[in-house]
Design a protein around this motif. Structure first.
Motif, mmCIF file in Angstrom:
data_model
loop_
_atom_site.group_PDB
_atom_site.id
_atom_site.type_symbol
_atom_site.label_atom_id
_atom_site.label_comp_id
_atom_site.label_asym_id
_atom_site.label_seq_id
_atom_site.Cartn_x
_atom_site.Cartn_y
_atom_site.Cartn_z
ATOM 1 N N VAL A 106 0.658 -1.167 -0.129
ATOM 2 C CA VAL A 106 -0.024 0.392 0.312
ATOM 3 C C VAL A 106 0.893 1.099 -0.356
ATOM 4 O O VAL A 106 0.943 2.181 -0.686
ATOM 5 N N GLN A 107 1.767 1.643 0.836
ATOM 6 C CA GLN A 107 2.824 2.312 0.591
ATOM 7 C C GLN A 107 3.699 2.340 -0.473
ATOM 8 O O GLN A 107 4.210 4.146 -0.892
ATOM 9 N N ARG A 108 4.382 1.572 -1.475
ATOM 10 C CA ARG A 108 4.906 1.119 -2.413
ATOM 11 C C ARG A 108 4.428 0.894 -3.305
ATOM 12 O O ARG A 108 4.757 -0.011 -4.213
ATOM 13 N N PRO A 109 3.019 1.237 -3.886
ATOM 14 C CA PRO A 109 2.283 -0.115 -4.613
ATOM 15 C C PRO A 109 2.835 -0.397 -6.220
ATOM 16 O O PRO A 109 3.112 -1.054 -6.944
ATOM 17 N N SER A 129 -0.408 3.440 -8.063
ATOM 18 C CA SER A 129 -0.792 4.087 -6.086
ATOM 19 C C SER A 129 -1.558 3.350 -6.076
ATOM 20 O O SER A 129 -2.097 2.047 -6.350
ATOM 21 N N ARG A 130 -1.781 3.901 -4.850
ATOM 22 C CA ARG A 130 -2.721 2.645 -3.937
ATOM 23 C C ARG A 130 -4.487 3.041 -4.783
ATOM 24 O O ARG A 130 -4.952 2.029 -4.340
ATOM 25 N N GLU A 134 -7.126 -0.583 -4.592
ATOM 26 C CA GLU A 134 -8.210 -0.253 -3.723
ATOM 27 C C GLU A 134 -9.899 -1.175 -4.303
ATOM 28 O O GLU A 134 -10.456 -1.340 -3.033
#
Length: 139
Positions: A106-109, A129-130, A134
């Protein structure tokens, strides 16, 4: 050389064993190819394939997130119900599998490659990106 077709294979008739080996090997390869084609799953519907190609072609994080939502919508339309496909993630640099609840995903997808499995087909992309992940988690 005579080849006769049998259920799921071929029968060689009127040949000696030595002369029949090359055609026999070819027949085995052909039969194996037919068997793998039957077990690999049907191709994805055109609408789902198109939606997935748009996910892969997205150039910005926001565009990719929107295309992921469009892909899931196309998949839901084909299945006549909302469907969240199976996901696997891999760290690009190390190649190691990453748990879907790993904070690094999640922090560095963008440092990961995600494989989405739909009807036996493996669809791979690199989330920008996150927001591109999602929708797969129902957010």
């Amino acid at each position: 050389m005579k080849l006769a077709s049998a259920a799921g294979g071929f029968i060689l008739t009127d040949m000696t064993l030595k002369a029949s080996l090359p055609p026999l090997l070819i027949a085995i390869v052909v039969a194996a190819g037919q068997a793998s084609a039957q077990t690999s799953g049907a191709p994805l519907p055109a609408s789902v394939q198109t939606a997935w190609s748009r996910v892969r072609a997205a150039l910005t994080a926001q565009q990719q997130a929107n295309e992921v939502r469009g892909f899931l919508s196309a998949l839901a339309n084909e299945n006549r119900r909302p469907t969240i496909p199976a996901l696997d993630a891999r760290d690009i640099a190390s190649g190691r599998a990453v748990s879907l609840d790993d904070p690094a995903l999640v922090q560095r997808p963008q440092a990961h490659e995600v494989t989405v499995t739909v009807d036996g087909q493996f669809l791979t992309y690199r989330p920008l990106s996150r927001a591109s992940l999602e929708p797969f988690f129902g957010r």
